[in-house]
Design a protein around this motif. Structure first.
Motif, PDB file in Angstrom:
ATOM      1  N   LEU A 197     -11.317  10.417  11.545  1.00 26.33           N
ATOM      2  CA  LEU A 197     -10.812   9.838  10.287  1.00 26.33           C
ATOM      3  C   LEU A 197      -9.330   9.487  10.434  1.00 26.33           C
ATOM      4  N   ARG A 198      -8.572  10.387  11.057  1.00 27.12           N
ATOM      5  CA  ARG A 198      -7.138  10.103  11.245  1.00 27.12           C
ATOM      6  C   ARG A 198      -6.951   8.897  12.145  1.00 27.12           C
ATOM      7  N   ASP A 199      -7.766   8.805  13.202  1.00 26.40           N
ATOM      8  CA  ASP A 199      -7.604   7.687  14.139  1.00 26.40           C
ATOM      9  C   ASP A 199      -7.935   6.344  13.494  1.00 26.40           C
ATOM     10  N   VAL A 200      -9.002   6.280  12.692  1.00 17.96           N
ATOM     11  CA  VAL A 200      -9.289   4.992  12.044  1.00 17.96           C
ATOM     12  C   VAL A 200      -8.283   4.705  10.932  1.00 17.96           C
ATOM     13  N   GLY A 201      -7.565   5.733  10.524  1.00 14.83           N
ATOM     14  CA  GLY A 201      -6.482   5.546   9.554  1.00 14.83           C
ATOM     15  C   GLY A 201      -5.282   4.846  10.163  1.00 14.83           C
ATOM     16  N   ARG A 202      -5.261   4.751  11.482  1.00 20.74           N
ATOM     17  CA  ARG A 202      -4.096   4.138  12.143  1.00 20.74           C
ATOM     18  C   ARG A 202      -4.364   2.724  12.626  1.00 20.74           C
ATOM     19  N   VAL A 203      -5.562   2.179  12.384  1.00 18.70           N
ATOM     20  CA  VAL A 203      -5.823   0.823  12.876  1.00 18.70           C
ATOM     21  C   VAL A 203      -5.768  -0.185  11.732  1.00 18.70           C
ATOM     22  N   ALA A 204      -5.494  -1.429  12.099  1.00 22.78           N
ATOM     23  CA  ALA A 204      -5.351  -2.488  11.094  1.00 22.78           C
ATOM     24  C   ALA A 204      -6.693  -3.155  10.819  1.00 22.78           C
ATOM     25  N   ARG A 205      -7.708  -2.356  10.522  1.00 27.04           N
ATOM     26  CA  ARG A 205      -9.035  -2.873  10.172  1.00 27.04           C
ATOM     27  C   ARG A 205      -9.541  -2.045   8.997  1.00 27.04           C
ATOM     28  N   PRO A 206     -10.223  -2.692   8.043  1.00 24.18           N
ATOM     29  CA  PRO A 206     -10.835  -1.887   6.980  1.00 24.18           C
ATOM     30  C   PRO A 206     -11.881  -0.933   7.566  1.00 24.18           C
ATOM     31  N   VAL A 207     -12.105   0.147   6.854  1.00 17.76           N
ATOM     32  CA  VAL A 207     -13.065   1.157   7.303  1.00 17.76           C
ATOM     33  C   VAL A 207     -14.094   1.369   6.203  1.00 17.76           C
ATOM     34  N   MET A 208     -15.376   1.368   6.566  1.00 18.72           N
ATOM     35  CA  MET A 208     -16.387   1.789   5.597  1.00 18.72           C
ATOM     36  C   MET A 208     -16.811   3.213   5.955  1.00 18.72           C
ATOM     37  N   LEU A 209     -16.597   4.113   5.009  1.00 16.86           N
ATOM     38  CA  LEU A 209     -16.897   5.530   5.198  1.00 16.86           C
ATOM     39  C   LEU A 209     -18.216   5.838   4.511  1.00 16.86           C
ATOM     40  N   LYS A 210     -19.200   6.315   5.286  1.00 17.55           N
ATOM     41  CA  LYS A 210     -20.476   6.669   4.676  1.00 17.55           C
ATOM     42  C   LYS A 210     -20.429   8.125   4.220  1.00 17.55           C
ATOM     43  N   ARG A 211     -21.088   8.389   3.107  1.00 15.74           N
ATOM     44  CA  ARG A 211     -21.078   9.743   2.571  1.00 15.74           C
ATOM     45  C   ARG A 211     -21.864  10.681   3.487  1.00 15.74           C
ATOM     46  N   TYR A 226      -8.195  11.359   3.987  1.00 13.21           N
ATOM     47  CA  TYR A 226      -7.692  11.469   5.365  1.00 13.21           C
ATOM     48  C   TYR A 226      -7.330  10.095   5.917  1.00 13.21           C
ATOM     49  N   ILE A 227      -8.204   9.120   5.681  1.00 11.99           N
ATOM     50  CA  ILE A 227      -7.980   7.778   6.247  1.00 11.99           C
ATOM     51  C   ILE A 227      -6.775   7.124   5.564  1.00 11.99           C
ATOM     52  N   VAL A 228      -6.771   7.182   4.226  1.00 14.51           N
ATOM     53  CA  VAL A 228      -5.695   6.499   3.482  1.00 14.51           C
ATOM     54  C   VAL A 228      -4.346   7.166   3.784  1.00 14.51           C
ATOM     55  N   SER A 229      -4.318   8.503   3.852  1.00 16.56           N
ATOM     56  CA  SER A 229      -3.040   9.178   4.091  1.00 16.56           C
ATOM     57  C   SER A 229      -2.577   9.018   5.537  1.00 16.56           C
ATOM     58  N   SER A 230      -3.465   8.545   6.416  1.00 20.91           N
ATOM     59  CA  SER A 230      -3.037   8.240   7.790  1.00 20.91           C
ATOM     60  C   SER A 230      -2.487   6.828   7.890  1.00 20.91           C
ATOM     61  N   GLY A 231      -2.514   6.078   6.779  1.00 19.29           N
ATOM     62  CA  GLY A 231      -1.862   4.773   6.774  1.00 19.29           C
ATOM     63  C   GLY A 231      -2.773   3.587   6.544  1.00 19.29           C
ATOM     64  N   ASN A 232      -4.069   3.822   6.361  1.00 22.13           N
ATOM     65  CA  ASN A 232      -4.989   2.692   6.163  1.00 22.13           C
ATOM     66  C   ASN A 232      -5.539   2.703   4.728  1.00 22.13           C
ATOM     67  N   PRO A 233      -5.041   1.801   3.875  1.00 27.38           N
ATOM     68  CA  PRO A 233      -5.474   1.827   2.475  1.00 27.38           C
ATOM     69  C   PRO A 233      -6.821   1.129   2.248  1.00 27.38           C
ATOM     70  N   ASN A 234      -7.336   0.450   3.294  1.00 26.95           N
ATOM     71  CA  ASN A 234      -8.526  -0.385   3.101  1.00 26.95           C
ATOM     72  C   ASN A 234      -9.810   0.371   3.443  1.00 26.95           C
ATOM     73  N   VAL A 235     -10.231   1.209   2.515  1.00 26.18           N
ATOM     74  CA  VAL A 235     -11.418   2.033   2.726  1.00 26.18           C
ATOM     75  C   VAL A 235     -12.494   1.629   1.717  1.00 26.18           C
ATOM     76  N   ILE A 236     -13.712   1.457   2.227  1.00 30.99           N
ATOM     77  CA  ILE A 236     -14.883   1.160   1.400  1.00 30.99           C
ATOM     78  C   ILE A 236     -15.748   2.411   1.454  1.00 30.99           C
ATOM     79  N   LEU A 237     -16.283   2.836   0.322  1.00 29.34           N
ATOM     80  CA  LEU A 237     -17.151   4.020   0.305  1.00 29.34           C
ATOM     81  C   LEU A 237     -18.595   3.560   0.306  1.00 29.34           C
TER      82      LEU A 237
END
Ligand code: PEP
Ligand code: MN
Length: 348
Positions: A197-211, A226-237
């Motif tokens: 989660l931290r690592d995908v928080g550092r890339v410039a690509r949106p992330v889709m997180l599955k429950r 975890y993802i957003v606080s690592s620097g990636n605000p583009n998260v889809i649930l």
């Protein structure tokens, strides 16, 4: 807690607040609200809370300091009331349009992927899915074509114009998947893999997180945090079903989670009726269910010859079934937009 700056606050005053937060050993995250800059204060605050509130409230340009009642902070509606809209190529997710992610469970060959990609695009899909690295219950089952599949996905994007989404299973794969894919997917089994989660928080690509199939809604949002606080605000649930005592379906689709998440968070929410039900004939009714409860989109598995698929054969739609599902889902979405436009969820 978060600091609401006065609407007339200067850049220097905003910087002053951020450096005060850093000096306390905490991290500031700011975003521009409708007419104020808002700065979240995240980190271990503990017993310093009252002193810190006083200190920050006394700084120039500060209008007020407000606590965030939930354990998830940056992902909460309290901190960020406006919906997050994620833009990738020509697609927008969370802007009120219906996102439709469709494609095979696994990329099996260039031909299989291209045939599916062309058909789902023609039927109105907005994003192409396809697994390259597959998390399989059995170590003897097909594990995916890996980098070869990533190349086919990139070719399919060039061919159709659709952004592509594919799963990244471990930290060592993040860079290569981010090089080829437009959206990174974190699968249910990895929802609490915090280093990933931290690592995908550092890339410039949106992330889709599955429950996670055993995760509560709060654990789901903490994983997104975890993802957003690592620097990636583009998260889809993505709600993809949870494990219950029911055995006729692969999982139990938690439809209540969709409006619940809409109330708790500003992030877009997608439903995946394929993995939630595990049965082809249940995909359309549950896709309709997801749209009816206000999901921003659906993810479904589609295969030209599902019975021959190398993974998830029972739940993949045929190309015809996908067209049939779209013919039902698109008009329902148009109707639901009108319903939700007059029935916005109140503040939490
Ligand atoms: C998938 O979407 O390919 C997948 C493996 O889903 P999940 O992680 O929800 O099981
Ligand atoms: Mn699958």
């Amino acid at each position: 807690m978060f600091v609401v700056m006065a609407s007339a606050a200067s850049e220097a005053e905003i910087l002053g607040v951020k450096s005060r937060i850093l000096a306390e050993g905490l991290t500031p995250f700011d975003h521009a609200g409708s007419d104020h800059v808002v700065i979240a204060v995240v980190g271990e605050i503990g017993s310093r809370r009252p002193v810190l509130i006083d200190r920050l409230a006394g700084l120039p340009g500060v209008e007020r300091v407000t606590p965030i009642s939930r354990p998830f902070k940056l992902t909460s509606r309290e901190f960020h009331p406006e919906d997050t809209v994620i833009r990738v190529l020509d697609a927008a997710i969370g802007d009120g349009s219906l996102t439709v992610m469709a494609g095979p469970c696994s990329v099996e060959s260039r031909e299989q992927l291209f045939e599916t990609a062309d058909a789902v695009k023609a039927a109105g899909a907005t994003i192409l899915r396809g697994g390259a690295f597959k998390p399989r219950t059995s170590p003897y089952a097909f594990q995916g074509l890996g980098v070869e599949a990533l190349r086919y996905l990139a070719e399919a994007r060039d061919r159709t114009g659709l952004p592509v989404i594919t799963e990244v299973m471990e930290p060592s794969q993040v860079d290569i998947v981010a090089e080829y894919a437009d959206i990174l997917q974190i699968g249910t089994r990895n929802m609490q893999n915090y280093s990933l989660l931290r690592d995908v928080g550092r890339v410039a690509r949106p992330v889709m997180l599955k429950r996670g199939y055993g995760a509560t809604v709060e654990e789901f949002l903490m994983a997104a945090e975890y993802i957003v606080s690592s620097g990636n605000p583009n998260v889809i649930l993505c709600e993809r079903g949870i494990r219950t005592f029911e055995t006729y379906t692969r999982n139990t689709m938690d439809l209540a989670a969709v409006p619940l998440l809409d109330r708790l968070t500003h992030l877009p929410v997608i439903v995946d009726p394929s993995h939630a039900t595990g049965k082809r004939w249940l995909v359309k009714p549950l896709a309709l269910g997801g749209v009816a409860v206000g999901a921003d989109g659906v993810m479904v598995e589609v295969h030209p010859t599902p019975d021959e698929a190398l993974s998830d054969a029972e739940q993949q739609l045929t190309l015809d079934q996908f067209r049939d599902m779209m013919a039902a889902v698109l008009p329902l979405h148009a109707q639901m937009r009108a319903v939700y436009a007059t029935d916005r969820a109140p503040a939490p």
